[in-house]
Scaffold this motif. Structure first.
Motif: not given
Length: 385
Positions: A173-185, A201-210
């Protein structure tokens, strides 16, 4: 060795210095940070490399003209003088994106239309035929930027936004932009030196980018295409050389990346996205309530997450954020916890003093990336060591 020229990488607010550092490490020269952008110098091969390897870039633009403009007709005439036949064929397709920061020019869509008319009319007058508009998959995507009375015309080498990595086929429902996720990491300083947990983890974006950061996997390896692949000067052999060189720099990762979620659909989505990104050997995702969890060992670790904050997901924010603070204090000693929050009032309920606050935007929502240092034992004892 090709000729160097200026390029501009677009990014999100707050990630400019992160992107500048990425570009320097990749080998760019003349790197200068701006507002939501970084300018740099590089050759054709570096343009390919920046698109493939930059984690926090949204677009890589190649400026081809810059001039003063004072009216719509002035803009039309100056755009029309550009040798567009060098960049596309008369039977090709184009799209124009325009951004304006000017009292003279206030309507970006009208400016984009005027630019398109100038290009089309040049082809029609010179060759008797004209390119068509294709907003989705054009042969040439053009970026027009007007700041007061200065117009810069650029070719968009990326095509679609670089946050569209290609691995995310489903979202929550509330996905995180991949660029933002990578930036956070990257802002957190985590590069794979210890275990990492995303407890929501929601859509898993932070996990994938990390995982891609830890293994040095090029973030845009799974993309269908880049804009430059349609350009007349595209060199597939050079691109293959750049891609192979990047693949040869992938490294091993010896720690764990783990995700928690309590929602069945979110688990299905995140596991699917991790599988699509070919990151299954590095990431595990479990059905687990973070508030009932604790750390399995006493080794140093990172938590990086983007909890719900009552914008698109309905939660009792005060109670929810108090539970976050309680869980971190009780269950996660020896942990550096980073949290992106778009509800600045809710942060007060965590009950922990952040050691760092960074202003970011999640879409249009002003947010804070905050760091909490969860010490093993007392903070006083930690400082005495």
């Amino acid at each position: 060795m090709g000729k160097n020229y200026q390029m501009v990488a677009k990014t999100l607010f707050g990630l400019e210095e992160v992107l500048a550092e990425e570009l320097r490490k990749l080998g760019a020269s003349g790197v200068t940070s701006g507002r939501r952008s970084v300018s740099f110098m590089g050759d054709l091969g570096f343009m390919y490399k920046a698109n493939l390897c930059c984690r926090t870039a949204i677009k890589i633009l190649k400026p081809i003209a810059s001039f003063p403009v004072f009216s719509e007709d002035d803009l039309y005439n100056k755009v029309k003088k550009i040798s567009w036949e060098d960049y596309m064929k008369a039977d090709g397709t184009l799209a124009v994106d325009a951004t304006v920061h000017s009292q003279q020019f206030t309507h970006s869509k009208f400016i984009a239309l005027k630019t398109k008319d100038a290009i089309v009319d040049r082809f029609r007058e010179r060759e008797g035929t004209r390119p068509n508009v294709d907003l989705m998959h054009p042969n040439l995507r053009i970026n027009l930027h007007i700041d007061r009375n200065r117009c810069t015309v650029s070719l968009d080498s990326s095509g679609g936004s670089l946050h569209k990595r290609g691995y995310k086929t489903a979202i929550t429902l509330a996905p995180l932009n991949e660029v933002l996720a990578a930036g956070i990491v990257l802002l957190s300083g985590w590069r794979g030196q210890c275990d990492l947990l995303d407890p929501m983890s929601g859509s898993g974006t932070i996990l994938a980018e990390a995982a891609m950061i830890a293994c040095n996997i090029p973030p845009n390896l799974n993309r269908d295409e880049f804009g430059f692949e349609h350009w007349p000067d595209f060199d597939p052999d050079l691109y293959e050389t750049i891609e192979n060189a990047a693949l040869n720099k992938i490294r091993d990762f010896h720690y764990k990346i783990k995700g928690f979620d309590i929602d069945g659909k979110a688990l299905q989505v995140s596991r699917g996205n991790i599988k699509n990104a070919n990151l299954g050997e590095f990431v595990t995702i479990e059905r687990q309530d973070f508030f009932e969890s604790s750390k399995a060992d006493d080794k140093p670790s990172f938590i990086i997450f983007n909890p719900p904050y009552d914008e698109r997901l309905s939660v009792d924010t005060e109670a929810f954020y108090q539970k976050i603070g309680d869980t971190l204090k009780r269950g996660y000693p020896g942990t550096q916890a980073w949290m992106l929050c778009g509800n600045l009032e809710a942060l007060k309920s965590v009950g922990l003093r952040p050691s760092r606050k960074i202003k970011l935007f999640n879409g249009k929502l002003e947010s804070r990336l905050v760091r909490y240092e969860m010490y093993s034992g007392s903070k006083k004892a930690k400082k005495q060591h």
